[in-house]
Design a protein around this motif. Sequence first.
Motif, short mmCIF file in Angstrom:
data_model
loop_
_atom_site.label_atom_id
_atom_site.label_comp_id
_atom_site.label_asym_id
_atom_site.label_seq_id
_atom_site.Cartn_x
_atom_site.Cartn_y
_atom_site.Cartn_z
N ASN A 152 37.01 -4.61 65.81
CA ASN A 152 38.19 -3.99 65.22
C ASN A 152 38.66 -4.80 64.03
OD1 ASN A 152 38.17 -2.06 67.24
ND2 ASN A 152 40.27 -2.38 67.87
N ALA A 153 39.43 -4.18 63.15
CA ALA A 153 40.02 -4.89 62.03
C ALA A 153 41.06 -5.89 62.55
CB ALA A 153 40.68 -3.92 61.07
N TYR A 154 41.08 -7.08 61.95
CA TYR A 154 42.06 -8.09 62.33
C TYR A 154 42.21 -9.09 61.19
CZ TYR A 154 44.47 -11.80 64.85
OH TYR A 154 45.38 -12.74 65.24
N SER A 155 43.44 -9.32 60.78
CA SER A 155 43.71 -10.26 59.69
C SER A 155 45.19 -10.60 59.69
CB SER A 155 43.33 -9.63 58.34
OG SER A 155 44.26 -8.61 57.97
N LEU A 156 45.60 -11.43 58.74
CA LEU A 156 47.02 -11.74 58.57
C LEU A 156 47.84 -10.48 58.30
CD1 LEU A 156 46.73 -14.97 56.41
CD2 LEU A 156 47.73 -14.84 58.71
N LEU A 157 47.22 -9.45 57.74
CA LEU A 157 47.93 -8.20 57.42
C LEU A 157 47.83 -7.16 58.52
CD1 LEU A 157 46.94 -7.68 53.66
CD2 LEU A 157 48.94 -8.87 54.59
N ASN A 158 46.95 -7.36 59.47
CA ASN A 158 46.72 -6.36 60.51
C ASN A 158 46.49 -7.09 61.83
OD1 ASN A 158 45.94 -4.36 62.23
ND2 ASN A 158 44.24 -3.61 61.00
N ARG A 159 47.57 -7.23 62.60
CA ARG A 159 47.48 -7.94 63.87
C ARG A 159 47.73 -7.00 65.05
NH1 ARG A 159 50.53 -13.65 62.71
NH2 ARG A 159 49.97 -13.94 64.91
N THR A 160 47.34 -5.74 64.87
CA THR A 160 47.48 -4.73 65.91
C THR A 160 46.81 -5.17 67.21
OG1 THR A 160 47.46 -3.05 64.18
CG2 THR A 160 47.17 -2.28 66.43
N PRO B 201 38.65 -9.79 57.85
CA PRO B 201 39.61 -10.90 57.94
C PRO B 201 40.28 -11.21 56.61
CG PRO B 201 37.38 -11.75 57.91
CD PRO B 201 37.26 -10.25 58.04
N MET B 202 39.66 -10.73 55.50
CA MET B 202 40.23 -10.96 54.17
C MET B 202 40.93 -9.71 53.63
SD MET B 202 39.47 -14.04 52.91
CE MET B 202 39.09 -13.86 51.18
N ALA B 203 41.00 -8.66 54.47
CA ALA B 203 41.72 -7.43 54.07
C ALA B 203 41.21 -6.89 52.74
CB ALA B 203 43.22 -7.67 54.03
N PHE B 204 39.89 -6.60 52.70
CA PHE B 204 39.27 -6.07 51.48
C PHE B 204 39.46 -7.00 50.28
CE2 PHE B 204 38.55 -1.22 52.01
CZ PHE B 204 37.96 -1.43 53.22
N GLY B 205 39.56 -8.29 50.54
CA GLY B 205 39.71 -9.25 49.46
C GLY B 205 41.13 -9.48 49.00
N LEU B 206 42.09 -8.69 49.49
CA LEU B 206 43.48 -8.89 49.06
C LEU B 206 43.97 -10.29 49.39
CD1 LEU B 206 43.38 -5.64 49.10
CD2 LEU B 206 45.85 -5.83 49.37
N LEU B 207 43.57 -10.80 50.58
CA LEU B 207 44.06 -12.10 51.00
C LEU B 207 43.40 -13.26 50.28
CD1 LEU B 207 44.49 -11.33 54.80
CD2 LEU B 207 46.31 -11.96 53.21
N SER B 208 42.42 -12.97 49.42
CA SER B 208 41.87 -14.02 48.56
C SER B 208 42.82 -14.36 47.42
CB SER B 208 40.53 -13.59 47.97
OG SER B 208 40.73 -12.58 46.97
N GLY B 209 43.80 -13.47 47.18
CA GLY B 209 44.74 -13.66 46.09
C GLY B 209 44.23 -13.22 44.74
N ARG C 151 58.82 -11.47 58.61
CA ARG C 151 59.41 -10.83 57.43
C ARG C 151 58.67 -9.57 57.02
NH1 ARG C 151 59.51 -15.02 52.88
NH2 ARG C 151 58.37 -16.41 54.27
N TRP C 152 57.35 -9.60 57.11
CA TRP C 152 56.51 -8.45 56.76
C TRP C 152 55.58 -8.19 57.94
CZ3 TRP C 152 57.39 -12.26 52.95
CH2 TRP C 152 58.27 -11.83 51.93
N PHE C 153 56.12 -7.48 58.91
CA PHE C 153 55.45 -7.37 60.20
C PHE C 153 54.30 -6.37 60.15
CE2 PHE C 153 54.88 -6.12 64.60
CZ PHE C 153 54.93 -7.36 65.26
N ASN C 154 53.09 -6.86 60.30
CA ASN C 154 51.91 -5.99 60.44
C ASN C 154 51.89 -4.89 59.37
OD1 ASN C 154 49.61 -5.96 62.11
ND2 ASN C 154 50.29 -4.09 63.10
N PRO C 155 51.88 -5.24 58.09
CA PRO C 155 52.05 -4.22 57.05
C PRO C 155 50.84 -3.29 56.85
CG PRO C 155 51.62 -6.35 56.06
CD PRO C 155 51.81 -6.60 57.52
N ALA C 156 49.67 -3.67 57.36
CA ALA C 156 48.47 -2.84 57.11
C ALA C 156 47.70 -2.58 58.40
CB ALA C 156 47.59 -3.52 56.08
N PRO C 157 48.30 -1.88 59.37
CA PRO C 157 47.60 -1.62 60.64
C PRO C 157 46.43 -0.66 60.45
CG PRO C 157 49.63 -0.38 60.56
CD PRO C 157 49.62 -1.26 59.35
#
Length: 345
Positions: A205-213, A234-242, A339-345
Motif C-alpha cells: 500500500n502507499a505510505y509516506s509522510l503525506l499518506n499515513r492511512t 515513500p517519496m510521494a511521486f517525488g514531491l517529498l524530494s523538494g 498541522r497537516w494531517f494526512n493530506p494525501a490519502p
Amino acid sequence: MEYRTLPGSTLHVSAICLGTMTFGQQNSEAEGHAQLDYAFARGVNFIDTAEMYPVPPRADTVHATERIVGSWLARQDRDKVVLATKATGASRGLQWIRDGQHAFTRANLRAAVEDSLRRLQTDYIDLYQLHWPERNTPMFGEFVYDPAKERPFTPPRETLEALAELVDEGKIRHIGLSNEWPWGLMQFLNAAREYQLPRVVSVQNAYSLLNRTWETAMLEFCHREQIALLPYSPMAFGLLSGKYLRDPQARGRVTEFDGFAQRYSKPGVPEAVAAYAALAEAHGLSPAQLALKFVYSRWFVASTIIGATSLAQLEENLNAWEAPWSEALEQAVADIRLRWFNPAP
C-alpha cells in the motif's frame, strides 16, 4: 543491507525493494538494467514489477517493464533474486490487457501468471500480488467508500483456489495483496483458514509522510495477523524530494503526465511538503533523506519499495538508509503531521 523474512513465508528480502514502474517509459532498457545492477550490487535482492507497468498505463507501453526486468533476470543467478509482480485488477478498465478480462478468476489469473512468466524469462514468481481489489473500494487518492458504486466481484475463496493451483504447480511461491483495506484482507485470511488455501503474506500500500492511512485499522490488523507491509511511494511521486519546491516545472511524473498525480493535488500538500523540507534542512538532511528514513525507520515496515529515474537518485535513496534518526526528528514529524494531517490519502 538488512534482510528480513516475510512472516509466514520463505522469502528473505532486503529491507529496500527496487520498484521498476519507470522502466519502459521514463527509463530505457539500458537504464533499467543499470539500476538493477547497481541496486543488486548494493545488496538489494527484492525487485517489484507488474504486468501493467510502466505507468501511467498505456496500450503502446504495457508489459514493457516486465520484459526489461526479464532480460536482466535472464543473466542472473535466479535463486539470489526475490521477484514480485502483480495481476491487473478489474476496476481500472485497461482494455489492452487480456481484452479487459481482469476478474480474479481461475482463467484470468492463470493467463496473467503464464504471460508474466514468459516476459520475465523465469519459471516462477516469488511473490504474486493482486494489484488492487476487484470489488468497489476507495482507491488512488479516494478515501470515502461509496456503496452506490457496488459491482460484482470474484469471491476470495475462488481467487485463492485459483492461486493455490499455481502454487502447487510451482509457478508462484507466495501471494500478496496491494491497495487493500481491512475488510478485503479479512476475507482472504478467513477463506485461507476455512478452506486450507494459501495465506496472504504481504500487502503493498502507499505510505509516506503525506499518506499515513496505514497507521489506523490496517496497522493493528496486520500486526495481529502477522502480515508484512511493503510500502510504495515513500517519496510521494517525488514531491517529498523538494524538487518541485525549487522548480515547479521540474521533470518528473507530476509534471510530465497530466492528472497522474491527482492523489497529491489536495489542500495541505504543498504546505506539508515545505514543512518537511525545512525540517530536513534544519537537521542537516536532504528532503529525500528525511522522507525515506521516516519510512525505513518504522517498526512495521518489512521492505520499502523505492523508485528512481537516474542512478544518482537511486544512490541517494539507498544511502538514506544510513541517515540519522532521532527522538527530536520523531517529535518534529509528529508536530507537522498534526498541522497537516494526512493530506494525501
